[in-house]
Design a protein around this motif. Sequence first.
Motif, PDB file in Angstrom:
ATOM      1  N   UNK A  54      24.997 -38.213 -13.304  1.00 27.80           N
ATOM      2  CA  UNK A  54      24.465 -39.335 -14.081  1.00 27.80           C
ATOM      3  C   UNK A  54      23.959 -38.919 -15.462  1.00 27.80           C
ATOM      4  N   UNK A  55      24.621 -37.918 -16.051  1.00 30.19           N
ATOM      5  CA  UNK A  55      24.318 -37.461 -17.417  1.00 30.19           C
ATOM      6  C   UNK A  55      22.902 -36.914 -17.559  1.00 30.19           C
ATOM      7  N   UNK A  56      22.309 -36.480 -16.453  1.00 28.48           N
ATOM      8  CA  UNK A  56      20.923 -35.998 -16.510  1.00 28.48           C
ATOM      9  C   UNK A  56      20.750 -34.740 -15.661  1.00 28.48           C
ATOM     10  N   UNK A  57      19.594 -34.115 -15.843  1.00 27.83           N
ATOM     11  CA  UNK A  57      19.196 -33.000 -14.997  1.00 27.83           C
ATOM     12  C   UNK A  57      19.738 -31.658 -15.457  1.00 27.83           C
ATOM     13  N   UNK A  58      19.522 -30.639 -14.619  1.00 28.59           N
ATOM     14  CA  UNK A  58      19.986 -29.290 -14.911  1.00 28.59           C
ATOM     15  C   UNK A  58      21.507 -29.210 -14.806  1.00 28.59           C
ATOM     16  N   UNK A 101      29.352 -42.288  -1.276  1.00 34.51           N
ATOM     17  CA  UNK A 101      28.314 -43.046  -1.976  1.00 34.51           C
ATOM     18  C   UNK A 101      28.292 -42.682  -3.459  1.00 34.51           C
ATOM     19  N   UNK A 102      28.909 -41.562  -3.811  1.00 30.33           N
ATOM     20  CA  UNK A 102      29.152 -41.200  -5.216  1.00 30.33           C
ATOM     21  C   UNK A 102      30.647 -40.988  -5.346  1.00 30.33           C
ATOM     22  N   UNK A 103      31.312 -41.869  -6.088  1.00 29.13           N
ATOM     23  CA  UNK A 103      32.774 -41.774  -6.123  1.00 29.13           C
ATOM     24  C   UNK A 103      33.346 -42.004  -7.516  1.00 29.13           C
ATOM     25  N   UNK A 104      32.512 -41.833  -8.539  1.00 31.63           N
ATOM     26  CA  UNK A 104      32.981 -42.079  -9.890  1.00 31.63           C
ATOM     27  C   UNK A 104      32.560 -40.940 -10.816  1.00 31.63           C
ATOM     28  N   UNK A 105      33.218 -40.899 -11.979  1.00 32.13           N
ATOM     29  CA  UNK A 105      32.870 -39.903 -12.978  1.00 32.13           C
ATOM     30  C   UNK A 105      32.746 -40.555 -14.346  1.00 32.13           C
ATOM     31  N   UNK A 136      30.193 -35.935 -15.835  1.00 29.46           N
ATOM     32  CA  UNK A 136      29.200 -36.223 -14.801  1.00 29.46           C
ATOM     33  C   UNK A 136      29.780 -36.974 -13.620  1.00 29.46           C
ATOM     34  N   UNK A 137      29.269 -36.631 -12.449  1.00 29.63           N
ATOM     35  CA  UNK A 137      29.458 -37.487 -11.286  1.00 29.63           C
ATOM     36  C   UNK A 137      28.450 -38.624 -11.443  1.00 29.63           C
ATOM     37  N   UNK A 138      28.889 -39.864 -11.289  1.00 30.72           N
ATOM     38  CA  UNK A 138      28.002 -41.000 -11.540  1.00 30.72           C
ATOM     39  C   UNK A 138      28.077 -42.029 -10.419  1.00 30.72           C
ATOM     40  N   UNK A 139      27.029 -42.854 -10.363  1.00 31.34           N
ATOM     41  CA  UNK A 139      27.035 -43.973  -9.417  1.00 31.34           C
ATOM     42  C   UNK A 139      28.019 -45.043  -9.869  1.00 31.34           C
TER      43      UNK A 139
END
Length: 209
Positions: A54-58, A101-105, A136-139
């Motif tokens: 999600x474009x965030x974090x380490x 539950x996470x299937x997009x980029x 990123x892997x995204x919701x």
Amino acid sequence: APEGGLVHQASGIASVTDVPYEMYDMFGPFEEIMDHRAFDETLANEPDVAFLVNHRGLSMARTTNGTLELSMVKEGLNSEAGLNAKRSDISDLVIAIDDRTADQMSFAFMLEEGWWSENFETFKITKLNLDRGDVSAVNYGANPYTSIAARSREILDDLDRLPIGAKREALARLSAPEDLTPVSASTPAPVVGEDLTGRSTLSLGAWIA
């Protein structure tokens, strides 16, 4: 990835090219197209790109240490990431992918050149800069044609994928009457925060190998 350690591999198409998809801005819906050649120069310059959620974090992987690899394939921007299985956040991501539950980029970049159609209903991105951007892997993402898959096995390398958007403020810079009018961003802004849009995946699979 650590030598001899357990590595999760995430792979997928971060941005599908030459396929129109629907985007939205303050003026409403429009079609966006990512030109396959838009990545040529930035990839040749070996950009510093991180793999995130999600474009965030380490950073979970990164081009600068060889754990993330980006390349162009027929479908678009391909990403392959080697993720350290010792990290709890990576284990959580792999489980989310496996559970679907996470299937997009999505991917973040700086827009350098784009073209609006004469009626402002289509925007074509012709040049971008991936340096200091991310995949990123995204919701949820904007482009419904990208994909991501994850698998783990001992000693694997490299990383995975994503997509993004353009703002219609470029509208003010349009002047030529051609079918597609060039817009060159003299001071392109990175796609971050509220300006960030993504290209998401239609399907995501995960498995342990």
